[in-house]
Scaffold this active site. Sequence first.
Site, PDB file in Angstrom:
ATOM      1  N   SER A  74     -71.803 -17.399  12.996  1.00 55.18           N
ATOM      2  CA  SER A  74     -71.093 -18.494  12.331  1.00 55.18           C
ATOM      3  C   SER A  74     -69.633 -18.203  12.017  1.00 55.18           C
ATOM      4  O   SER A  74     -68.916 -19.097  11.570  1.00 55.18           O
ATOM      5  CB  SER A  74     -71.835 -18.912  11.060  1.00 55.18           C
ATOM      6  OG  SER A  74     -71.689 -17.927  10.056  1.00 55.18           O
ATOM      7  N   LYS A  78     -72.892 -21.293   1.442  1.00 58.26           N
ATOM      8  CA  LYS A  78     -71.516 -21.050   1.885  1.00 58.26           C
ATOM      9  C   LYS A  78     -70.548 -21.963   1.138  1.00 58.26           C
ATOM     10  O   LYS A  78     -69.483 -21.533   0.695  1.00 58.26           O
ATOM     11  CB  LYS A  78     -71.395 -21.286   3.399  1.00 58.26           C
ATOM     12  CG  LYS A  78     -72.061 -20.203   4.247  1.00 58.26           C
ATOM     13  CD  LYS A  78     -72.090 -20.580   5.726  1.00 58.26           C
ATOM     14  CE  LYS A  78     -72.701 -19.443   6.539  1.00 58.26           C
ATOM     15  NZ  LYS A  78     -72.984 -19.838   7.929  1.00 58.26           N
TER      16      LYS A  78
END
Lengths: 215, 215, 215
Positions: free
Chosen positions: C107, C150
Site C-alpha cells: 500500500s 490509516k
Amino acid sequence: VGPPIYQKDRIYTHAPPAGVSTGLGYLGNGSGAVMPVEAMSMPGKGGLQLTGKLGEVIRESAQIGLSWVKAHAYELGITQTPEEQFLTDRDIHVHMPEGSIGKEGPSAGTAILSAFVSLFTKTPINPDIAMTGEISLVGQVLPVGGLKEKILAAHRAGIKTILAPGANRADIEENVPESVKTGIKFVYVEDVKEVLHEVFKGQAVTERWKDTLSL
Amino acid sequence: VGPPIYQKDRIYTHAPPAGVSTGLGYLGNGSGAVMPVEAMSMPGKGGLQLTGKLGEVIRESAQIGLSWVKAHAYELGITQTPEEQFLTDRDIHVHMPEGSIGKEGPSAGTAILSAFVSLFTKTPINPDIAMTGEISLVGQVLPVGGLKEKILAAHRAGIKTILAPGANRADIEENVPESVKTGIKFVYVEDVKEVLHEVFKGQAVTERWKDTLSL
Amino acid sequence: VGPPIYQKDRIYTHAPPAGVSTGLGYLGNGSGAVMPVEAMSMPGKGGLQLTGKLGEVIRESAQIGLSWVKAHAYELGITQTPEEQFLTDRDIHVHMPEGSIGKEGPSAGTAILSAFVSLFTKTPINPDIAMTGEISLVGQVLPVGGLKEKILAAHRAGIKTILAPGANRADIEENVPESVKTGIKFVYVEDVKEVLHEVFKGQAVTERWKDTLSL
C-alpha cells in the site's frame, strides 16, 4: 631441515613458515590451549577464506585484522604508495588447527593480525612467542578472559614469551600462580603497533617501521 | 604519545584517531554502555564491511549514515564538485567493539554518521563527547529509548557532553535523576547538521560548513 | 529555519526536502501509522538501496515505482529525450523510518512513486498530504486495506489531504466514522498520473505535464 621434533602441545615438527602465529585459546570445558593461526595467500581475486570451525566473532576478528593491515599496508612497507590496491590478484586463506575443535571469541585478534603481517612481509614468527588479545579496528588491544588457563597451556607447551593486553596486567600479576608463569616473559601491549614491534623485534621489517609505524 | 591512561569504562588508552565516535547503547539486560564506533577506509572498490556482532537495524543505520554522507560529500568539503564520485577506489569498514557483545537498534545513528564525517574529513572527535539518536535518511534526528541507562553509563565513563534528540528532552529533564546528569552538558539536536556543527565545533571543517552546511 | 515544531505523530521538526512523501501504514497490532518515505540520490553506478526493515512486497513496490519513473522520465521532464539514460551515475537510497519497525505490504506504492518524482524533479511535497494505494507497473492504483486505522492515524497527525484508491471510495464513505474523517479532504485516484497531478498541484512541474502527462 633436521629430524622432526615432537614437543608436548606443539603441532609443528619443524619451524613453521611466514604466515603462522601462535594464539592462546580457552576451550569451553575449562582448559586452555595453544592455538596456532595459519595464513596463506594464492593467486585469486581478493577473497578471504576462513576455516577451523570458527564462530562468527572469531571470523569477524579475521576481517578486522585484514582491514587494519590493508589500511596500513603502506606504513608496513607492503605496498609502495598509500593508494596502491592490495591483494586484488590474491586470495587469502586463514586456518586455525585442529579442524575438529570449534573456536569462538575475540581473543585471537593479535595473533591473527600478526599472522597476516608475517605473511605479507614474508617474515616468519618465532614459534616460542604466543599472544592473546582482542583487537579493535583502529588497533586498540582489548582485555580477554581465561588468562590462567591460557598461560597454563602456554607453559605446558614451552612458550617463552606471551604478549597480553595491558588491561589484563593486574589480573595476571595478582591472580595467576607463579608456578604457571615461571620461565615466561610477559610483554603487555596497548596497541597493535606495539604487538608488531615486539613480535618482529630484530627483524628487517622493524627497521622500516621506525619511520612509518611509530608508537 | 604519553603513558597509557586507564579510565573506567573507556576502551582507548590514548586518544583515538579520526574515524572514531562514541555512542551510547542499551544492553538487553537493563544496563547501558558507552559504545564506540570505529570507521576506517582502505584501498578497495567501494564496499562497506560491518563488524561487531551487529543486528539488521544497526547495519541499516550504517547504510543510512553512509548514504547521507555520500549525498552531502560536496557540502561537507569532502569532494570538489557535486558530481564527483566518492569512495569508488576505497573500501569502508565499520566496527563496534567489543566483538563478542551483540548490538542492535537504531540509536547509534548519530554516532555512526559522525564517525564517517570524522574519517572522511580526517578530523578526530573529542573522546569526552558521546551521542545517541536515530537518524532518518534526510537527516532528521529521531528519539531513542533507554536514556537513563545510557546517561548513567556515560556518567560512569566520565563523558562531559551528550548529544541527544530534541524529542527526548522532556524525558531527560523530567525523568533522569540529577545525580546521573551531574557534570554532563546536554546538547539537544533535531538534525544531523546540528550534530556535526556541535561534534566538530572549533575545528577547521566547521569554517567551511558555514557556507555549505548551514542549519 | 525557525524553532523546531513538535507535532504529534509527525517526525520532522522542519518541512522535509524534496524526495520525501507521507504514506499511511497499518501495523500488525491493529493500529495505523503515518509512514514517511524518504528517497535520496548520490553519486554512484545506478544502484537501489532500501532500508527501514522492509519486507519483500514493499521492496518490490519500490522497484515498481522506480521502473515507472524511469519509463516516464522524459514525459516527467526529468530527461531531455526519450532515449536518454537515467541514473547511470547515481545511486538511489529509499528509507522508511523508523528503523526498528518492520514494514510490509503493497500500500505504500503511491507514496514511494511520489517520493521518487519529488526527488528527481527537485519539488518538495506538502507534508500535510498523505496517501495510500498499491500501484501496478503500468500505473493503475489498486485498493488497499486497514483504511479506518490509516485515516485515524492521519487524523491524529493533522493530515489535511488523503489520496486514496478510487476502488476504496465506497468503503471509506460508508464504513469510516465521520469523526475520523473530519478536517480531511479525500481525493480518489485511479492512475498514478492523477496522483502526481494532485500531489504537485500548483508546482512548476505540473505546467510541463499538461502536455506530456495528461490523464
